[in-house]
Design an enzyme around this catalytic site. Structure first.
Site, PDB file in Angstrom:
ATOM      1  N   HIS A  77       0.848  -1.204   0.000  1.00 25.45           N
ATOM      2  CA  HIS A  77       0.000   0.000   0.000  1.00 25.45           C
ATOM      3  C   HIS A  77       0.873   1.239   0.000  1.00 25.45           C
ATOM      4  O   HIS A  77       1.746   1.384   0.848  1.00 25.45           O
ATOM      5  CB  HIS A  77      -0.907   0.006   1.239  1.00 25.45           C
ATOM      6  N   TYR A 205      -9.011   5.536   7.791  1.00 26.85           N
ATOM      7  CA  TYR A 205      -9.152   5.883   9.216  1.00 26.85           C
ATOM      8  C   TYR A 205     -10.178   7.006   9.285  1.00 26.85           C
ATOM      9  O   TYR A 205      -9.969   8.072   8.706  1.00 26.85           O
ATOM     10  CB  TYR A 205      -7.816   6.377   9.775  1.00 26.85           C
ATOM     11  N   PRO A 297      -3.751   0.332  18.710  1.00 25.21           N
ATOM     12  CA  PRO A 297      -3.504  -0.123  17.336  1.00 25.21           C
ATOM     13  C   PRO A 297      -3.722   0.948  16.257  1.00 25.21           C
ATOM     14  O   PRO A 297      -3.484   0.708  15.091  1.00 25.21           O
ATOM     15  CB  PRO A 297      -4.490  -1.275  17.163  1.00 25.21           C
ATOM     16  N   LYS A 301       1.418  -0.111  15.129  1.00 25.60           N
ATOM     17  CA  LYS A 301       2.818  -0.171  15.540  1.00 25.60           C
ATOM     18  C   LYS A 301       3.178  -1.385  16.391  1.00 25.60           C
ATOM     19  O   LYS A 301       4.353  -1.717  16.514  1.00 25.60           O
ATOM     20  CB  LYS A 301       3.167   1.102  16.334  1.00 25.60           C
ATOM     21  N   TYR A 389       4.135   6.572   9.830  1.00 26.54           N
ATOM     22  CA  TYR A 389       3.274   5.410   9.557  1.00 26.54           C
ATOM     23  C   TYR A 389       4.054   4.308   8.827  1.00 26.54           C
ATOM     24  O   TYR A 389       3.949   3.129   9.183  1.00 26.54           O
ATOM     25  CB  TYR A 389       2.070   5.827   8.715  1.00 26.54           C
TER      26      TYR A 389
HETATM   27  P1  FAS Z   1       2.381 -11.577  21.980  1.00 28.89           P
HETATM   28  O1  FAS Z   1       1.428 -11.220  23.083  1.00 28.89           O
HETATM   29  O2  FAS Z   1       1.891 -11.674  20.583  1.00 28.89           O
HETATM   30  O3  FAS Z   1       3.070 -12.993  22.301  1.00 28.89           O
HETATM   31  C1  FAS Z   1       3.440 -13.319  23.630  1.00 28.89           C
HETATM   32  C2  FAS Z   1       3.447 -14.835  23.723  1.00 28.89           C
HETATM   33  O4  FAS Z   1       3.890 -15.177  25.030  1.00 28.89           O
HETATM   34  C3  FAS Z   1       2.050 -15.405  23.544  1.00 28.89           C
HETATM   35  O5  FAS Z   1       2.061 -16.422  22.564  1.00 28.89           O
HETATM   36  C4  FAS Z   1       1.711 -15.956  24.932  1.00 28.89           C
HETATM   37  O6  FAS Z   1       0.934 -17.141  24.877  1.00 28.89           O
HETATM   38  C5  FAS Z   1       3.099 -16.234  25.501  1.00 28.89           C
HETATM   39  N1  FAS Z   1       3.121 -16.232  26.968  1.00 28.89           N
HETATM   40  C6  FAS Z   1       2.449 -15.402  27.801  1.00 28.89           C
HETATM   41  N2  FAS Z   1       2.690 -15.762  29.086  1.00 28.89           N
HETATM   42  C7  FAS Z   1       3.538 -16.826  29.047  1.00 28.89           C
HETATM   43  C8  FAS Z   1       4.132 -17.650  30.021  1.00 28.89           C
HETATM   44  N3  FAS Z   1       3.892 -17.457  31.328  1.00 28.89           N
HETATM   45  N4  FAS Z   1       4.944 -18.652  29.624  1.00 28.89           N
HETATM   46  C9  FAS Z   1       5.191 -18.867  28.297  1.00 28.89           C
HETATM   47  N5  FAS Z   1       4.633 -18.132  27.310  1.00 28.89           N
HETATM   48  C10 FAS Z   1       3.823 -17.122  27.700  1.00 28.89           C
HETATM   49  N6  FAS Z   1      -0.779  -4.593  16.721  1.00 28.89           N
HETATM   50  C11 FAS Z   1      -0.857  -3.938  15.551  1.00 28.89           C
HETATM   51  O7  FAS Z   1       0.163  -3.456  15.067  1.00 28.89           O
HETATM   52  N7  FAS Z   1      -2.066  -3.805  14.910  1.00 28.89           N
HETATM   53  C12 FAS Z   1      -3.220  -4.358  15.410  1.00 28.89           C
HETATM   54  O8  FAS Z   1      -4.289  -4.232  14.824  1.00 28.89           O
HETATM   55  C13 FAS Z   1      -3.178  -5.073  16.625  1.00 28.89           C
HETATM   56  N8  FAS Z   1      -4.307  -5.666  17.145  1.00 28.89           N
HETATM   57  C14 FAS Z   1      -4.219  -6.333  18.343  1.00 28.89           C
HETATM   58  C15 FAS Z   1      -5.353  -6.953  18.912  1.00 28.89           C
HETATM   59  C16 FAS Z   1      -5.263  -7.631  20.143  1.00 28.89           C
HETATM   60  C17 FAS Z   1      -6.491  -8.272  20.747  1.00 28.89           C
HETATM   61  C18 FAS Z   1      -4.025  -7.684  20.826  1.00 28.89           C
HETATM   62  C19 FAS Z   1      -3.914  -8.373  22.180  1.00 28.89           C
HETATM   63  C20 FAS Z   1      -2.896  -7.086  20.272  1.00 28.89           C
HETATM   64  C21 FAS Z   1      -2.980  -6.411  19.016  1.00 28.89           C
HETATM   65  N9  FAS Z   1      -1.867  -5.820  18.421  1.00 28.89           N
HETATM   66  C22 FAS Z   1      -1.920  -5.152  17.249  1.00 28.89           C
HETATM   67  C23 FAS Z   1      -0.600  -5.875  19.067  1.00 28.89           C
HETATM   68  C24 FAS Z   1       0.004  -7.217  18.787  1.00 28.89           C
HETATM   69  O9  FAS Z   1       0.036  -7.428  17.421  1.00 28.89           O
HETATM   70  C25 FAS Z   1       1.333  -7.238  19.476  1.00 28.89           C
HETATM   71  O10 FAS Z   1       2.039  -6.031  19.297  1.00 28.89           O
HETATM   72  C26 FAS Z   1       2.198  -8.398  19.037  1.00 28.89           C
HETATM   73  O11 FAS Z   1       1.464  -9.584  19.191  1.00 28.89           O
HETATM   74  C27 FAS Z   1       3.452  -8.372  19.908  1.00 28.89           C
HETATM   75  O12 FAS Z   1       4.086  -9.579  19.798  1.00 28.89           O
HETATM   76  P2  FAS Z   1       4.768 -10.242  21.077  1.00 28.89           P
HETATM   77  O13 FAS Z   1       5.593  -9.229  21.755  1.00 28.89           O
HETATM   78  O14 FAS Z   1       5.373 -11.505  20.586  1.00 28.89           O
HETATM   79  O15 FAS Z   1       3.578 -10.539  22.090  1.00 28.89           O
HETATM   80  C1  PHB Z   2      -5.751  -4.360  10.824  1.00 27.42           C
HETATM   81  O1  PHB Z   2      -5.837  -4.594   9.608  1.00 27.42           O
HETATM   82  O2  PHB Z   2      -6.027  -5.208  11.696  1.00 27.42           O
HETATM   83  C2  PHB Z   2      -5.261  -2.999  11.282  1.00 27.42           C
HETATM   84  C3  PHB Z   2      -4.792  -2.096  10.354  1.00 27.42           C
HETATM   85  C4  PHB Z   2      -4.350  -0.852  10.786  1.00 27.42           C
HETATM   86  C5  PHB Z   2      -4.399  -0.537  12.124  1.00 27.42           C
HETATM   87  C6  PHB Z   2      -4.873  -1.453  13.063  1.00 27.42           C
HETATM   88  C7  PHB Z   2      -5.316  -2.690  12.639  1.00 27.42           C
HETATM   89  O3  PHB Z   2      -3.970   0.686  12.551  1.00 27.42           O
END
Ligand code: FAS
Ligand code: PHB
Length: 394
Positions: A77, A205, A297, A301, A389
Protein backbone atom coordinates in the site's frame (compact mmCIF):
# COMPACT_ATOMS: atom_id res chain seq x y z
CA UNK A 1 9.42 -36.07 40.47
CA UNK A 2 13.00 -35.48 39.26
CA UNK A 3 13.67 -32.21 37.45
CA UNK A 4 15.25 -32.45 34.00
CA UNK A 5 18.00 -29.85 33.47
CA UNK A 6 19.01 -28.54 30.04
CA UNK A 7 21.38 -25.76 28.99
CA UNK A 8 21.20 -23.33 26.12
CA UNK A 9 22.67 -19.91 25.29
CA UNK A 10 19.38 -17.96 25.14
CA UNK A 11 16.10 -18.94 26.82
CA UNK A 12 13.16 -17.18 25.14
CA UNK A 13 9.88 -16.95 27.02
CA UNK A 14 6.95 -16.57 24.62
CA UNK A 15 6.48 -17.99 21.14
CA UNK A 16 4.53 -15.10 19.59
CA UNK A 17 6.02 -12.96 16.83
CA UNK A 18 8.77 -11.48 19.03
CA UNK A 19 9.93 -14.78 20.52
CA UNK A 20 9.74 -16.83 17.35
CA UNK A 21 11.44 -14.17 15.22
CA UNK A 22 14.21 -13.77 17.80
CA UNK A 23 14.72 -17.55 17.79
CA UNK A 24 14.99 -17.48 14.00
CA UNK A 25 17.46 -14.58 13.86
CA UNK A 26 19.64 -16.13 16.59
CA UNK A 27 19.66 -19.48 14.80
CA UNK A 28 20.89 -17.74 11.61
CA UNK A 29 23.87 -16.51 13.67
CA UNK A 30 24.49 -19.94 15.13
CA UNK A 31 23.27 -18.91 18.58
CA UNK A 32 21.54 -21.82 20.27
CA UNK A 33 18.20 -20.99 21.87
CA UNK A 34 15.01 -22.56 23.26
CA UNK A 35 11.52 -21.03 23.13
CA UNK A 36 8.99 -21.73 25.89
CA UNK A 37 5.39 -21.00 24.84
CA UNK A 38 2.48 -21.31 27.27
CA UNK A 39 -0.20 -21.98 24.67
CA UNK A 40 -0.55 -24.64 21.99
CA UNK A 41 0.71 -23.98 18.47
CA UNK A 42 -2.87 -24.02 17.18
CA UNK A 43 -3.97 -21.45 19.79
CA UNK A 44 -1.16 -19.04 18.92
CA UNK A 45 -2.00 -19.40 15.22
CA UNK A 46 -5.72 -18.78 15.89
CA UNK A 47 -5.22 -15.24 17.22
CA UNK A 48 -6.41 -12.44 14.90
CA UNK A 49 -4.27 -9.36 15.50
CA UNK A 50 -2.19 -6.93 13.49
CA UNK A 51 -2.49 -6.35 9.79
CA UNK A 52 0.10 -3.75 8.73
CA UNK A 53 3.84 -4.35 8.29
CA UNK A 54 6.11 -1.32 8.14
CA UNK A 55 8.64 -1.00 5.36
CA UNK A 56 11.48 -1.98 7.73
CA UNK A 57 9.58 -5.01 9.05
CA UNK A 58 9.19 -6.42 5.55
CA UNK A 59 12.89 -5.77 4.86
CA UNK A 60 13.73 -7.64 8.08
CA UNK A 61 11.61 -10.66 7.14
CA UNK A 62 13.04 -10.76 3.60
CA UNK A 63 16.64 -10.46 4.85
CA UNK A 64 15.98 -13.32 7.30
CA UNK A 65 14.75 -15.62 4.54
CA UNK A 66 11.13 -15.22 5.63
CA UNK A 67 10.00 -13.01 2.78
CA UNK A 68 8.61 -15.43 0.21
CA UNK A 69 4.91 -15.30 1.18
CA UNK A 70 4.81 -11.72 2.40
CA UNK A 71 6.24 -10.63 -0.96
CA UNK A 72 3.92 -12.84 -3.02
CA UNK A 73 0.74 -12.63 -0.90
CA UNK A 74 1.11 -9.32 0.94
CA UNK A 75 -0.53 -6.19 -0.45
CA UNK A 76 1.80 -3.22 -0.89
CA UNK A 77 0.00 0.00 0.00
CA UNK A 78 1.36 3.39 -1.07
CA UNK A 79 -1.05 5.42 1.04
CA UNK A 80 -3.93 5.59 3.49
CA UNK A 81 -7.08 7.70 3.65
CA UNK A 82 -8.20 9.92 6.50
CA UNK A 83 -11.99 10.41 6.44
CA UNK A 84 -13.69 13.34 8.20
CA UNK A 85 -16.42 15.89 7.53
CA UNK A 86 -17.98 13.63 4.91
CA UNK A 87 -14.82 13.54 2.79
CA UNK A 88 -11.52 11.67 2.37
CA UNK A 89 -7.94 12.94 2.27
CA UNK A 90 -5.24 10.62 0.94
CA UNK A 91 -1.80 10.52 2.54
CA UNK A 92 0.48 9.47 -0.30
CA UNK A 93 3.39 7.47 1.16
CA UNK A 94 5.12 6.97 -2.18
CA UNK A 95 5.13 10.70 -2.97
CA UNK A 96 5.99 11.80 0.57
CA UNK A 97 8.46 9.11 1.71
CA UNK A 98 9.28 6.85 -1.28
CA UNK A 99 8.33 3.97 1.01
CA UNK A 100 5.26 1.82 1.54
CA UNK A 101 3.58 -0.58 4.00
CA UNK A 102 2.44 -4.12 3.36
CA UNK A 103 -0.90 -5.55 4.43
CA UNK A 104 -0.12 -9.04 5.71
CA UNK A 105 -1.84 -10.42 8.80
CA UNK A 106 0.13 -11.17 11.94
CA UNK A 107 -1.36 -14.65 11.75
CA UNK A 108 0.46 -15.19 8.44
CA UNK A 109 3.71 -13.86 9.90
CA UNK A 110 3.29 -16.36 12.71
CA UNK A 111 2.65 -19.21 10.25
CA UNK A 112 5.83 -18.28 8.36
CA UNK A 113 7.85 -18.17 11.59
CA UNK A 114 6.61 -21.55 12.78
CA UNK A 115 7.18 -23.12 9.36
CA UNK A 116 10.76 -21.82 9.42
CA UNK A 117 11.18 -23.16 12.93
CA UNK A 118 10.00 -26.60 11.76
CA UNK A 119 12.39 -26.54 8.82
CA UNK A 120 15.38 -25.88 11.09
CA UNK A 121 14.09 -28.25 13.79
CA UNK A 122 14.15 -25.30 16.18
CA UNK A 123 13.52 -25.97 19.84
CA UNK A 124 10.15 -24.68 21.02
CA UNK A 125 8.16 -26.14 23.90
CA UNK A 126 4.43 -25.55 23.48
CA UNK A 127 2.07 -25.72 26.47
CA UNK A 128 4.94 -24.93 28.84
CA UNK A 129 3.34 -24.23 32.20
CA UNK A 130 4.39 -22.55 35.45
CA UNK A 131 7.24 -20.73 33.74
CA UNK A 132 9.38 -19.04 36.39
CA UNK A 133 12.60 -17.06 36.07
CA UNK A 134 15.53 -17.46 38.46
CA UNK A 135 18.86 -15.72 39.07
CA UNK A 136 18.47 -13.03 36.41
CA UNK A 137 20.64 -10.69 38.53
CA UNK A 138 23.52 -13.20 38.47
CA UNK A 139 25.47 -14.76 35.61
CA UNK A 140 23.74 -18.15 35.72
CA UNK A 141 20.06 -17.41 35.12
CA UNK A 142 17.55 -20.21 34.65
CA UNK A 143 13.92 -20.83 33.79
CA UNK A 144 11.85 -23.59 35.34
CA UNK A 145 8.64 -24.92 33.82
CA UNK A 146 6.50 -28.00 33.54
CA UNK A 147 5.61 -29.75 30.30
CA UNK A 148 3.98 -33.14 29.71
CA UNK A 149 3.79 -33.58 33.47
CA UNK A 150 7.58 -33.27 33.83
CA UNK A 151 9.45 -30.54 35.73
CA UNK A 152 12.20 -28.87 33.71
CA UNK A 153 15.06 -26.45 34.44
CA UNK A 154 16.56 -24.55 31.51
CA UNK A 155 19.89 -22.86 32.31
CA UNK A 156 21.00 -20.13 29.92
CA UNK A 157 23.40 -17.22 29.51
CA UNK A 158 20.52 -14.83 28.77
CA UNK A 159 16.74 -14.90 29.26
CA UNK A 160 14.54 -12.89 26.89
CA UNK A 161 11.00 -12.06 27.95
CA UNK A 162 8.86 -12.11 24.80
CA UNK A 163 5.83 -13.14 26.85
CA UNK A 164 3.54 -10.22 26.09
CA UNK A 165 1.82 -7.79 28.43
CA UNK A 166 0.53 -10.46 30.80
CA UNK A 167 3.64 -12.66 30.93
CA UNK A 168 5.86 -13.18 34.02
CA UNK A 169 9.12 -11.64 32.77
CA UNK A 170 8.53 -7.93 33.43
CA UNK A 171 7.42 -8.71 37.00
CA UNK A 172 10.86 -10.13 37.83
CA UNK A 173 12.42 -6.66 37.61
CA UNK A 174 12.49 -5.18 41.17
CA UNK A 175 9.97 -2.45 41.90
CA UNK A 176 12.72 0.04 42.73
CA UNK A 177 14.30 -0.53 39.32
CA UNK A 178 11.25 -0.85 37.03
CA UNK A 179 9.57 2.35 35.86
CA UNK A 180 6.24 2.13 34.03
CA UNK A 181 4.36 4.77 32.05
CA UNK A 182 0.72 4.27 31.08
CA UNK A 183 -2.24 5.93 29.40
CA UNK A 184 -5.52 3.98 29.35
CA UNK A 185 -8.04 5.15 26.74
CA UNK A 186 -11.74 5.42 27.68
CA UNK A 187 -12.93 3.29 24.77
CA UNK A 188 -12.20 0.06 22.90
CA UNK A 189 -12.16 -1.21 19.33
CA UNK A 190 -14.79 -3.67 18.19
CA UNK A 191 -13.25 -5.56 15.29
CA UNK A 192 -14.80 -7.98 12.82
CA UNK A 193 -13.56 -10.17 10.01
CA UNK A 194 -15.97 -10.74 7.11
CA UNK A 195 -15.62 -12.73 3.90
CA UNK A 196 -16.52 -9.67 1.83
CA UNK A 197 -14.52 -7.58 -0.64
CA UNK A 198 -12.83 -4.62 1.10
CA UNK A 199 -14.68 -1.33 0.61
CA UNK A 200 -11.44 0.45 -0.31
CA UNK A 201 -8.15 -0.56 -1.87
CA UNK A 202 -6.32 1.34 0.85
CA UNK A 203 -7.04 1.68 4.57
CA UNK A 204 -9.50 4.33 5.73
CA UNK A 205 -9.15 5.88 9.22
CA UNK A 206 -12.40 7.75 9.93
CA UNK A 207 -13.04 10.48 12.51
CA UNK A 208 -16.79 10.87 13.03
CA UNK A 209 -18.79 12.58 15.79
CA UNK A 210 -20.17 9.17 16.76
CA UNK A 211 -16.66 7.73 17.01
CA UNK A 212 -13.71 6.27 15.14
CA UNK A 213 -13.91 3.64 12.40
CA UNK A 214 -11.25 1.80 10.40
CA UNK A 215 -11.57 -0.06 7.11
CA UNK A 216 -8.81 -2.61 6.55
CA UNK A 217 -8.43 -5.99 4.92
CA UNK A 218 -6.50 -9.28 4.82
CA UNK A 219 -7.02 -9.97 1.08
CA UNK A 220 -9.45 -9.12 -1.73
CA UNK A 221 -12.03 -11.51 -0.25
CA UNK A 222 -11.47 -10.88 3.46
CA UNK A 223 -12.21 -7.53 5.11
CA UNK A 224 -11.19 -6.32 8.56
CA UNK A 225 -13.28 -3.48 10.03
CA UNK A 226 -13.24 -1.73 13.41
CA UNK A 227 -15.52 0.75 15.17
CA UNK A 228 -14.74 2.56 18.40
CA UNK A 229 -16.99 1.24 21.16
CA UNK A 230 -17.60 1.68 24.87
CA UNK A 231 -15.49 -0.28 27.33
CA UNK A 232 -18.82 -1.40 28.81
CA UNK A 233 -19.67 -3.21 25.56
CA UNK A 234 -19.30 -6.93 24.91
CA UNK A 235 -19.10 -8.42 21.39
CA UNK A 236 -22.56 -9.95 21.90
CA UNK A 237 -23.99 -6.45 22.33
CA UNK A 238 -23.18 -5.85 18.68
CA UNK A 239 -25.24 -7.79 16.14
CA UNK A 240 -23.78 -7.82 12.64
CA UNK A 241 -26.58 -5.48 11.52
CA UNK A 242 -25.77 -3.01 14.29
CA UNK A 243 -22.09 -3.14 13.37
CA UNK A 244 -22.66 -2.56 9.66
CA UNK A 245 -25.13 0.28 10.31
CA UNK A 246 -22.68 2.03 12.65
CA UNK A 247 -19.72 1.54 10.32
CA UNK A 248 -21.71 2.90 7.39
CA UNK A 249 -22.80 5.94 9.42
CA UNK A 250 -19.20 6.77 10.36
CA UNK A 251 -17.91 6.62 6.78
CA UNK A 252 -18.33 9.26 4.07
CA UNK A 253 -21.44 8.52 1.95
CA UNK A 254 -19.32 7.82 -1.16
CA UNK A 255 -17.65 4.99 0.82
CA UNK A 256 -20.63 3.74 2.82
CA UNK A 257 -22.63 3.36 -0.39
CA UNK A 258 -19.99 0.91 -1.67
CA UNK A 259 -19.79 -1.19 1.52
CA UNK A 260 -20.45 -4.90 0.94
CA UNK A 261 -21.74 -6.40 4.18
CA UNK A 262 -21.92 -10.02 5.26
CA UNK A 263 -21.78 -12.28 8.33
CA UNK A 264 -18.87 -11.72 10.69
CA UNK A 265 -16.56 -14.71 11.04
CA UNK A 266 -14.70 -13.18 13.97
CA UNK A 267 -15.84 -10.46 16.36
CA UNK A 268 -13.83 -9.17 19.34
CA UNK A 269 -13.22 -6.07 21.43
CA UNK A 270 -9.71 -4.88 22.25
CA UNK A 271 -9.07 -2.26 24.96
CA UNK A 272 -6.64 0.52 24.09
CA UNK A 273 -3.68 1.54 26.19
CA UNK A 274 -0.25 3.09 25.86
CA UNK A 275 2.25 1.40 28.14
CA UNK A 276 6.03 1.44 28.41
CA UNK A 277 8.23 -0.36 30.94
CA UNK A 278 11.79 0.83 31.49
CA UNK A 279 14.48 -0.44 31.45
CA UNK A 280 14.16 -3.27 28.90
CA UNK A 281 17.08 -5.04 30.54
CA UNK A 282 17.78 -6.13 34.11
CA UNK A 283 20.93 -8.18 34.62
CA UNK A 284 20.69 -11.22 32.33
CA UNK A 285 16.99 -10.57 31.55
CA UNK A 286 16.00 -8.66 28.40
CA UNK A 287 12.45 -7.69 27.40
CA UNK A 288 11.10 -7.41 23.84
CA UNK A 289 7.73 -6.66 22.27
CA UNK A 290 4.51 -6.42 24.26
CA UNK A 291 6.32 -7.59 27.41
CA UNK A 292 7.86 -4.11 27.47
CA UNK A 293 5.37 -1.88 25.66
CA UNK A 294 1.82 -1.66 24.38
CA UNK A 295 0.47 0.86 21.89
CA UNK A 296 -3.11 1.53 20.78
CA UNK A 297 -3.50 -0.12 17.34
CA UNK A 298 -4.38 3.23 15.70
CA UNK A 299 -0.83 3.64 14.45
CA UNK A 300 -0.40 -0.05 13.48
CA UNK A 301 2.82 -0.17 15.54
CA UNK A 302 2.52 -3.06 18.03
CA UNK A 303 3.76 -5.90 15.87
CA UNK A 304 6.29 -3.65 14.13
CA UNK A 305 7.85 -2.56 17.44
CA UNK A 306 8.18 -6.22 18.44
CA UNK A 307 10.11 -6.78 15.22
CA UNK A 308 12.45 -3.80 15.70
CA UNK A 309 13.17 -4.76 19.33
CA UNK A 310 14.11 -8.22 18.13
CA UNK A 311 16.37 -6.90 15.36
CA UNK A 312 18.36 -4.90 17.95
CA UNK A 313 18.43 -7.80 20.38
CA UNK A 314 19.48 -10.46 17.85
CA UNK A 315 22.37 -8.20 16.77
CA UNK A 316 23.47 -7.69 20.39
CA UNK A 317 23.17 -11.35 21.43
CA UNK A 318 24.96 -12.42 18.25
CA UNK A 319 27.83 -10.04 19.08
CA UNK A 320 28.07 -11.49 22.60
CA UNK A 321 28.07 -15.06 21.29
CA UNK A 322 30.74 -14.24 18.71
CA UNK A 323 33.23 -12.35 20.87
CA UNK A 324 31.83 -11.88 24.37
CA UNK A 325 31.24 -8.18 23.82
CA UNK A 326 28.28 -6.75 25.77
CA UNK A 327 28.37 -3.41 23.94
CA UNK A 328 25.11 -4.06 22.10
CA UNK A 329 23.45 -5.57 25.15
CA UNK A 330 24.51 -2.64 27.33
CA UNK A 331 22.91 -0.18 24.88
CA UNK A 332 19.91 -2.33 23.92
CA UNK A 333 17.40 -0.78 26.30
CA UNK A 334 18.32 2.78 25.35
CA UNK A 335 18.35 2.00 21.62
CA UNK A 336 15.04 0.13 21.68
CA UNK A 337 13.28 2.67 23.93
CA UNK A 338 14.29 5.56 21.66
CA UNK A 339 12.34 3.96 18.80
CA UNK A 340 9.57 2.69 21.11
CA UNK A 341 8.78 6.15 22.50
CA UNK A 342 8.62 7.66 19.00
CA UNK A 343 6.07 4.98 18.05
CA UNK A 344 4.20 5.48 21.35
CA UNK A 345 3.98 9.21 20.60
CA UNK A 346 2.70 8.62 17.06
CA UNK A 347 0.15 6.01 18.21
CA UNK A 348 -1.06 8.38 20.97
CA UNK A 349 -1.28 11.25 18.47
CA UNK A 350 -3.27 9.21 15.91
CA UNK A 351 -5.58 7.93 18.67
CA UNK A 352 -6.16 11.41 20.09
CA UNK A 353 -6.76 12.81 16.60
CA UNK A 354 -9.22 10.19 15.37
CA UNK A 355 -11.37 9.19 18.34
CA UNK A 356 -14.34 10.70 20.16
CA UNK A 357 -13.40 11.03 23.84
CA UNK A 358 -16.34 10.86 26.28
CA UNK A 359 -15.19 13.99 28.13
CA UNK A 360 -14.30 15.87 24.94
CA UNK A 361 -15.54 19.49 24.93
CA UNK A 362 -16.01 21.93 22.05
CA UNK A 363 -12.42 23.14 22.32
CA UNK A 364 -11.07 19.57 21.96
CA UNK A 365 -13.32 18.96 18.98
CA UNK A 366 -12.16 22.14 17.25
CA UNK A 367 -8.52 21.12 17.83
CA UNK A 368 -9.19 17.79 16.09
CA UNK A 369 -10.86 19.57 13.18
CA UNK A 370 -7.97 22.04 12.90
CA UNK A 371 -5.42 19.20 12.88
CA UNK A 372 -7.37 17.31 10.22
CA UNK A 373 -7.72 20.49 8.17
CA UNK A 374 -3.95 21.05 8.45
CA UNK A 375 -3.34 17.53 7.16
CA UNK A 376 -5.67 18.27 4.26
CA UNK A 377 -3.94 21.54 3.34
CA UNK A 378 -0.29 20.94 4.31
CA UNK A 379 2.03 18.56 2.47
CA UNK A 380 4.49 18.89 5.35
CA UNK A 381 1.86 17.76 7.86
CA UNK A 382 1.03 14.76 5.69
CA UNK A 383 4.73 13.99 5.27
CA UNK A 384 5.13 13.80 9.06
CA UNK A 385 2.23 11.37 9.35
CA UNK A 386 3.52 9.29 6.41
CA UNK A 387 7.10 9.14 7.78
CA UNK A 388 5.86 7.74 11.08
CA UNK A 389 3.27 5.41 9.56
CA UNK A 390 5.61 3.65 7.07
CA UNK A 391 8.05 3.22 9.97
CA UNK A 392 11.07 5.10 11.27
CA UNK A 393 14.45 3.54 10.45
CA UNK A 394 15.39 0.50 12.52
P1 FAS B 1 2.38 -11.58 21.98
O1 FAS B 1 1.43 -11.22 23.08
O2 FAS B 1 1.89 -11.67 20.58
O3 FAS B 1 3.07 -12.99 22.30
C1 FAS B 1 3.44 -13.32 23.63
C2 FAS B 1 3.45 -14.84 23.72
O4 FAS B 1 3.89 -15.18 25.03
C3 FAS B 1 2.05 -15.41 23.54
O5 FAS B 1 2.06 -16.42 22.56
C4 FAS B 1 1.71 -15.96 24.93
O6 FAS B 1 0.93 -17.14 24.88
C5 FAS B 1 3.10 -16.23 25.50
N1 FAS B 1 3.12 -16.23 26.97
C6 FAS B 1 2.45 -15.40 27.80
N2 FAS B 1 2.69 -15.76 29.09
C7 FAS B 1 3.54 -16.83 29.05
C8 FAS B 1 4.13 -17.65 30.02
N3 FAS B 1 3.89 -17.46 31.33
N4 FAS B 1 4.94 -18.65 29.62
C9 FAS B 1 5.19 -18.87 28.30
N5 FAS B 1 4.63 -18.13 27.31
C10 FAS B 1 3.82 -17.12 27.70
N6 FAS B 1 -0.78 -4.59 16.72
C11 FAS B 1 -0.86 -3.94 15.55
O7 FAS B 1 0.16 -3.46 15.07
N7 FAS B 1 -2.07 -3.80 14.91
C12 FAS B 1 -3.22 -4.36 15.41
O8 FAS B 1 -4.29 -4.23 14.82
C13 FAS B 1 -3.18 -5.07 16.62
N8 FAS B 1 -4.31 -5.67 17.14
C14 FAS B 1 -4.22 -6.33 18.34
C15 FAS B 1 -5.35 -6.95 18.91
C16 FAS B 1 -5.26 -7.63 20.14
C17 FAS B 1 -6.49 -8.27 20.75
C18 FAS B 1 -4.02 -7.68 20.83
C19 FAS B 1 -3.91 -8.37 22.18
C20 FAS B 1 -2.90 -7.09 20.27
C21 FAS B 1 -2.98 -6.41 19.02
N9 FAS B 1 -1.87 -5.82 18.42
C22 FAS B 1 -1.92 -5.15 17.25
C23 FAS B 1 -0.60 -5.88 19.07
C24 FAS B 1 0.00 -7.22 18.79
O9 FAS B 1 0.04 -7.43 17.42
C25 FAS B 1 1.33 -7.24 19.48
O10 FAS B 1 2.04 -6.03 19.30
C26 FAS B 1 2.20 -8.40 19.04
O11 FAS B 1 1.46 -9.58 19.19
C27 FAS B 1 3.45 -8.37 19.91
O12 FAS B 1 4.09 -9.58 19.80
P2 FAS B 1 4.77 -10.24 21.08
O13 FAS B 1 5.59 -9.23 21.76
O14 FAS B 1 5.37 -11.51 20.59
O15 FAS B 1 3.58 -10.54 22.09
C1 PHB C 1 -5.75 -4.36 10.82
O1 PHB C 1 -5.84 -4.59 9.61
O2 PHB C 1 -6.03 -5.21 11.70
C2 PHB C 1 -5.26 -3.00 11.28
C3 PHB C 1 -4.79 -2.10 10.35
C4 PHB C 1 -4.35 -0.85 10.79
C5 PHB C 1 -4.40 -0.54 12.12
C6 PHB C 1 -4.87 -1.45 13.06
C7 PHB C 1 -5.32 -2.69 12.64
O3 PHB C 1 -3.97 0.69 12.55
Amino acid sequence: MTEQTQRTRVAIIGGGPAGSLLSHLLHRQGVENVVLERRSRAYVLSRIRAGVLEHGSVETLVAAGLGERVQSEGYVHDGVFLAFGGRRVRVDFADLTSRSVTIYGQTEVQHDLYDALDERAGRIVFEAEDVALHGVDGDRPAVTYTADGQDHRLEAEWIVGCDGYHGPSRGVIPGDVLRTYERVYPFGWLGILSETPPVSEELIYANHERGFALCSMRNEHLSRYYVQCSLEDAPDDWSDDRFWDELTTRLPDEVGDQLVTGPSIEKSIAPLRSFVAEPMRYGRLLLAGDAAHIVPPTGAKGLNLAISDVVYLARALGEFAANGSTTGLDSYSRTALDRVWKAVRFSWWMTTLMHRFPDQDGFDRRLQQAELSLLESSREARASLATNYVGLPI
